[in-house]
Scaffold this active site. Structure first.
Site, PDB file in Angstrom:
ATOM      1  N   LYS A   5     -14.584 -69.254 -46.122  1.00 57.17           N
ATOM      2  CA  LYS A   5     -15.580 -68.435 -45.834  1.00 57.17           C
ATOM      3  C   LYS A   5     -16.348 -69.159 -44.229  1.00 57.17           C
ATOM      4  O   LYS A   5     -16.586 -69.826 -44.199  1.00 57.17           O
ATOM      5  CB  LYS A   5     -16.777 -68.507 -46.201  1.00 57.17           C
ATOM      6  CG  LYS A   5     -18.111 -67.075 -45.908  1.00 57.17           C
ATOM      7  CD  LYS A   5     -19.322 -67.196 -46.482  1.00 57.17           C
ATOM      8  CE  LYS A   5     -18.795 -66.943 -48.023  1.00 57.17           C
ATOM      9  NZ  LYS A   5     -19.057 -65.229 -48.013  1.00 57.17           N
ATOM     10  N   ASP A  48     -29.243 -63.041 -53.473  1.00 58.61           N
ATOM     11  CA  ASP A  48     -27.523 -61.782 -53.158  1.00 58.61           C
ATOM     12  C   ASP A  48     -27.303 -61.425 -54.684  1.00 58.61           C
ATOM     13  O   ASP A  48     -26.462 -61.462 -54.495  1.00 58.61           O
ATOM     14  CB  ASP A  48     -27.294 -61.686 -52.112  1.00 58.61           C
ATOM     15  CG  ASP A  48     -27.006 -60.996 -51.111  1.00 58.61           C
ATOM     16  OD1 ASP A  48     -27.294 -59.832 -51.915  1.00 58.61           O
ATOM     17  OD2 ASP A  48     -26.119 -60.651 -50.316  1.00 58.61           O
ATOM     18  N   VAL A  77     -13.517 -64.291 -45.081  1.00 56.66           N
ATOM     19  CA  VAL A  77     -13.356 -65.014 -45.933  1.00 56.66           C
ATOM     20  C   VAL A  77     -12.006 -64.713 -45.923  1.00 56.66           C
ATOM     21  O   VAL A  77     -11.174 -63.543 -45.833  1.00 56.66           O
ATOM     22  CB  VAL A  77     -13.279 -64.257 -47.476  1.00 56.66           C
ATOM     23  CG1 VAL A  77     -13.513 -65.010 -48.800  1.00 56.66           C
ATOM     24  CG2 VAL A  77     -15.106 -64.426 -47.417  1.00 56.66           C
ATOM     25  N   GLY A  79     -20.665 -58.907 -43.239  1.00 60.17           N
ATOM     26  CA  GLY A  79     -21.534 -58.397 -41.888  1.00 60.17           C
ATOM     27  C   GLY A  79     -22.108 -60.437 -41.277  1.00 60.17           C
ATOM     28  O   GLY A  79     -22.000 -59.873 -40.245  1.00 60.17           O
ATOM     29  N   ALA A 116     -11.177 -60.543 -46.747  1.00 59.17           N
ATOM     30  CA  ALA A 116     -12.263 -60.115 -46.498  1.00 59.17           C
ATOM     31  C   ALA A 116     -13.482 -60.358 -45.305  1.00 59.17           C
ATOM     32  O   ALA A 116     -13.318 -61.631 -45.022  1.00 59.17           O
ATOM     33  CB  ALA A 116     -13.475 -59.803 -47.650  1.00 59.17           C
TER      34      ALA A 116
END
Length: 718
Positions: free
Chosen positions: A47, A141, A32, A28, A25
């Site tokens: 990541k 988050d 990953v 922003g 994926a």
């Protein structure tokens, strides 16, 4: 159709350790990847941060610090941080790879969830948050994109510490979070603590129950504005029929004032589990089917429409909402970026800046650069009655009616005394009666708490007394008691261990006392750990409430090395809690002494080596030997020492002595002949004839020809 552009990191080796296999994926702040740890041979999620973050030294320092903090957190419901690194070209974080999908994918597929499923998922998420909060970590988050649902049923929350690393590496006027789940204090003050995570979890629960987010807008700023100035509506406004306890839970988590929320994940977890057990099956299995036209003002669009812009490139990958850094000056009326992690700039006075036109028509509060400024004291209400659907207005009226009824009930139970004016004599009689009753009540209370059942007494010490003696002491003190048998390592069976409450405690006589009677020490059966490894034996003993005692080692021909040969005490013996069990561990077969077979014939040497329990091997090349006859062993490897049974001994076989040419030395000087023969490897003997006065060789044995190397040549000299 255009061919997809291949990512430059795919099929490369990062930091000489992580082989990148595919892109999972891209968000922003980072991409990953699925990678393989070459050192430990396992799949990991890699990541890799975008270059504009990797080039910020302040961010890299925070990134490294937060990664270390997150790596110390180990919990079944938290994605583990395994490693982090910074090279010349990139900064990366290595995390546990969780094959499956995200909670966002589940919501996109199924829409609103039943309370039973929603609470079960929230239980795992909140338990992970509670562990993080206990360790002093704040996520900042929390959102469905960061909740991973593994293929094997595990539920894990990901991305601890990354948002904090970004926010602390930028200027002080920056806040980080996904606006759909952003706590109000992050917008107005910027400080995040455990209660900010609780707020985000409450928003996520609202979305799981209703299939929608509570607030949306044309730009992230408008959504953040709604979080600051509006209260999150009850889920039942959108889904009539939801249990009222669920409304209260969402309201509690999403209170605008952090002081009115659960203090951390641990406090929320207790209430969440209480509600799960208190709801009926019908309430737990209720499924929301919201009317698209109903719901409170500002309610979000269906979850499917808010799935974020993250593009999942491989099946089963953990897709997260893209994380982006946003300057409010770049957000126009159409700048909706739902479910992205936003970085929104504030001014130093903690006011919130909104795009011009985001307030109501006719508002003239825009400043010269086209932005409206709302301070924390401005009045803004998106919950107006006019914006509510008929269903929501009906439920609000019902709640108001219930509130009025509860107030009336409290007033009805408040005692009132009214002494109306009347005849003085009647009032005197009434006062006398009241005084008499009051005096009687005082006297009764004095007796009850002084000498009666309410009197304070000290619990007697009955330890080591018989049950009869202990009962007598408790009875003499005016106490009622019940007995309960307990194991005790010190007090003999049948005697009193003590009381609950304990000795010397002052209690009222009417309070119950429990007399604890010893059943003697609790005994545990010794498990059989023979032929188990030492670690397996330790685990078996701990499970049996016993301990591993002394460990000795012995050679064994039948038990492999590392396994237990014997134990003491024997299996099924009864021992007290924590008693040690000694074990003897095998070192494998005893070593064998290497026999010396040099000089023996080949067959005899092979038999001697094999009889010693070793394996004999003959070297492929034979060698000449001046001292060992042909067919005998001239050398062996090893020559001596100890070897494990079955080890190999290599034998070298002799070809006998090498044949060397013998020249004719008759008539030559004896010194010349001797030197030449010795250089050829012969032993020289000299026989003098007539005293050997001339020093010349008269004869030699053997004569000219060949002879074995190292043999003797006789020179006869005159």
């Amino acid at each position: 159709m255009h061919e997809p552009v291949k990512d430059s990191l795919v099929e490369t080796l990062v930091d000489d350790r992580y082989f990148v296999r595919s892109l999972i994926a891209r968000g922003g702040m980072s991409s990953v990847y699925l990678a393989t740890d070459r050192r430990l041979d396992r799949d990991v999620a890699l990541k890799v941060l975008f270059p504009h973050l990797a080039s910020d030294r302040g961010f890299l320092r925070r990134f490294e610090s937060e990664a270390k903090s997150a790596a110390r957190l180990s919990h079944p419901h938290v994605v583990g941080v395994l490693d982090q690194g910074i090279t010349d070209s990139l900064a990366y974080l290595v995390m546990e790879y969780v094959p499956g999908r995200t909670l966002r994918g589940l919501l996109d597929e199924r829409g609103p969830l039943s309370p039973r499923l929603a609470l079960a998922l929230m239980d795992a998420v909140v338990e992970g948050l509670a562990a993080a909060h206990d360790a002093g970590l704040v996520h900042r988050d929390v959102k469905p994109e960061n909740v991973l649902l593994a293929d094997n049923g595990r539920i894990k929350i990901a991305d601890f510490g990354l948002a904090r690393a970004v926010s602390t590496s930028t200027n002080t006027g920056t806040l980080v979070g996904t606006v759909a789940y952003l706590a109000p204090e992050l917008v107005t003050a910027g400080g995040a603590d455990e209660r900010s995570d609780v707020y985000s979890a409450g928003i996520m629960l609202y979305e799981m129950l209703t299939g929608r987010q509570p607030f949306t807008g044309d730009s992230p700023i408008q959504v953040a504005f709604a979080h600051v100035h509006s209260s999150v509506p009850a889920p039942s406004d959108l889904c009539p029929g939801l249990a009222e306890d669920l409304d209260e839970l969402v309201r509690w988590c999403t209170a605008k004032d952090p002081e009115e929320r659960p203090v951390n994940g641990r406090a929320l977890l207790g209430e969440l589990r209480h509600i799960r057990t208190s709801l009926s099956d019908a309430e737990l299995d209720f499924r929301c089917t919201p009317d698209p036209a109903s719901g409170p003002s500002g309610a979000g669009t269906p979850t499917e429409a808010l799935a974020g812009a993250t593009e999942v490139l491989t099946a089963g990958g953990a897709a997260g909402a893209a994380t982006s850094v946003i300057d409010t000056s770049s957000l126009g009326a159409g700048g909706t970026r739902a479910n992205h992690t936003e970085v929104i700039h504030r001014n130093d006075n903690a006011t919130t800046v909104f795009p011009a036109g985001s307030r109501g028509a006719g508002d003239d509060g825009a400043d010269q650069d086209g932005y409206d400024v709302e301070g924390p004291d401005d009045d803004y209400d998106t919950d107006g009655e006019a914006d509510l659907s008929p269903n929501a207005r009906r439920r609000r009226a019902q709640r108001d009616e219930r509130d009025r009824q509860r107030l009336n009930d409290r007033e009805a139970h408040r005692p009132q005394l009214s002494l109306r004016s009347g005849k003085p004599r009647r009032r005197g009689i009434l006062l006398a009666v009241l005084l008499t009753v009051l005096l009687a009540a005082v006297a009764f209370a004095g007796w009850f708490f002084g000498a009666g059942p309410g009197a304070l007494v000290s619990v007697p010490d009955v330890s080591n007394a018989s049950v009869e003696e202990a009962g007598t002491q408790l009875g003499d003190a005016g106490l009622n008691y019940t007995t309960d048998e307990v194991f005790d390592e010190v007090v003999a069976a049948g005697l009193a261990v003590g009381t609950d409450p304990g000795a010397a405690r002052e209690i009222r006589r009417f309070q119950p006392v429990k007399l604890l009677v010893s059943k003697g020490p609790q005994l545990f059966s010794v498990p059989n750990v023979v032929q188990r490894t030492l670690e397996a034996a330790r685990a078996d003993l701990q499970e049996g409430e016993l301990a591993l005692g002394a460990v000795t080692e012995e050679y064994s021909e039948s038990i492999e090395a590392g396994s237990i040969i014997s134990q003491q005490p024997l299996p099924d013996t009864l021992l007290r809690l924590g008693a040690p069990v000694d074990v003897t561990v095998s070192k494998g077969p005893a070593p064998v002494e290497v026999p010396v077979v040099t000089g023996l014939g080949e067959d005899a040497a092979l038999k001697a080596v094999e009889d010693a329990g070793l394996t004999a091997a003959v070297a492929p090349d034979k060698v000449n030997s001046a001292t060992v006859p042909a067919g005998a062993v001239v050398a062996q490897t090893p020559a001596s020492g100890l070897l494990e049974r079955g080890s190999t001994v290599t034998l070298t076989i002799s070809l006998g002595p090498r044949m060397v040419e013998v020249p004719n030395y008759v008539g030559q000087r004896v010194e010349t002949a001797r030197a030449d023969l010795e250089s050829r490897g012969f032993t020289v003997e000299v026989e003098n004839l007539l005293g050997g006065l001339l020093g010349l060789v008269r004869d030699q044995e053997p004569g000219a020809g060949t002879a074995p190397e190292g043999s003797t040549v006789i020179l006869k000299v005159v």
